[in-house]
Design a protein around this motif. Structure first.
Motif, PDB file in Angstrom:
ATOM      1  N   ILE A 277       0.857  -1.180   0.000  1.00  0.00           N
ATOM      2  CA  ILE A 277       0.000   0.000   0.000  1.00  0.00           C
ATOM      3  C   ILE A 277       0.893   1.230   0.000  1.00  0.00           C
ATOM      4  O   ILE A 277       1.786   1.362   0.837  1.00  0.00           O
ATOM      5  CB  ILE A 277      -0.929   0.002   1.225  1.00  0.00           C
ATOM      6  CG1 ILE A 277      -1.850  -1.216   1.165  1.00  0.00           C
ATOM      7  CG2 ILE A 277      -1.720   1.285   1.297  1.00  0.00           C
ATOM      8  CD1 ILE A 277      -2.702  -1.393   2.397  1.00  0.00           C
ATOM      9  N   SER A 278       0.636   2.127  -0.932  1.00  0.00           N
ATOM     10  CA  SER A 278       1.410   3.357  -1.010  1.00  0.00           C
ATOM     11  C   SER A 278       0.868   4.361  -0.002  1.00  0.00           C
ATOM     12  O   SER A 278      -0.332   4.461   0.196  1.00  0.00           O
ATOM     13  CB  SER A 278       1.318   3.949  -2.411  1.00  0.00           C
ATOM     14  OG  SER A 278       1.877   3.076  -3.360  1.00  0.00           O
ATOM     15  N   SER A 279       1.760   5.110   0.575  1.00  0.00           N
ATOM     16  CA  SER A 279       1.345   6.146   1.515  1.00  0.00           C
ATOM     17  C   SER A 279       0.827   7.344   0.726  1.00  0.00           C
ATOM     18  O   SER A 279       1.216   7.554  -0.429  1.00  0.00           O
ATOM     19  CB  SER A 279       2.517   6.567   2.389  1.00  0.00           C
ATOM     20  OG  SER A 279       3.458   7.288   1.616  1.00  0.00           O
ATOM     21  N   PRO A 280      -0.043   8.151   1.336  1.00  0.00           N
ATOM     22  CA  PRO A 280      -0.504   9.366   0.649  1.00  0.00           C
ATOM     23  C   PRO A 280       0.667  10.258   0.224  1.00  0.00           C
ATOM     24  O   PRO A 280       0.631  10.853  -0.853  1.00  0.00           O
ATOM     25  CB  PRO A 280      -1.374  10.053   1.701  1.00  0.00           C
ATOM     26  CG  PRO A 280      -1.874   8.941   2.559  1.00  0.00           C
ATOM     27  CD  PRO A 280      -0.725   7.956   2.614  1.00  0.00           C
ATOM     28  N   ALA A 281       1.704  10.327   1.041  1.00  0.00           N
ATOM     29  CA  ALA A 281       2.863  11.161   0.710  1.00  0.00           C
ATOM     30  C   ALA A 281       3.587  10.660  -0.537  1.00  0.00           C
ATOM     31  O   ALA A 281       3.998  11.457  -1.389  1.00  0.00           O
ATOM     32  CB  ALA A 281       3.829  11.224   1.890  1.00  0.00           C
TER      33      ALA A 281
END
Length: 125
Positions: free
Chosen positions: A10-14
């Motif tokens: 899962i990619s972070s929002p940042a």
């Protein structure tokens, strides 16, 4: 679930925002130095952002400027649908804005003004 099943991390929002900002800047052919001015970061931080070594801090000014920059790109893309035309629009004198958008977006007030101008040009969606 089998042992061969792999999950995509899962990619972070940042990291998503950083990737979006760098892709938009590349597509509009905005230099690292200019992107640094737009986001209020140092050129070194922009280089690290491109390399994945700099994390945009949620809730910071750089985060807000990044969101505005992406909003500018998306609005412009929805209007012209061509990166070359978008780049040309940014560099051309705009009678409605009384300046070149590329010059305006280097300040907070100018970036907000250009985004609002593009949003109003798109009309109600």
């Amino acid at each position: 679930m089998t042992a061969s099943t792999q999950f995509k991390p899962i990619s972070s929002p940042a990291s998503v925002l950083a990737k979006a900002v760098t892709r938009a800047a590349d597509r509009l052919e905005i230099s690292h130095a200019l992107l640094a001015r737009i986001l209020g970061l140092s050129p070194t931080s922009i280089t690290r952002l491109y390399q994945g070594g700099y994390v945009l801090r949620e809730g910071s000014k750089e985060w807000d400027f990044s969101l505005l920059f992406i909003r500018l790109y998306r609005s412009l893309d929805s209007i012209v649908s061509d990166d070359a035309v978008a780049k040309q629009w940014l560099q051309s004198e705009n009678l409605g804005l009384h300046a070149q958008p590329i010059s305006l977006i280097q300040t907070t007030e100018g970036l907000v003004r250009v985004v609002q101008y593009l949003d109003s040009s798109r009309g109600i969606v």
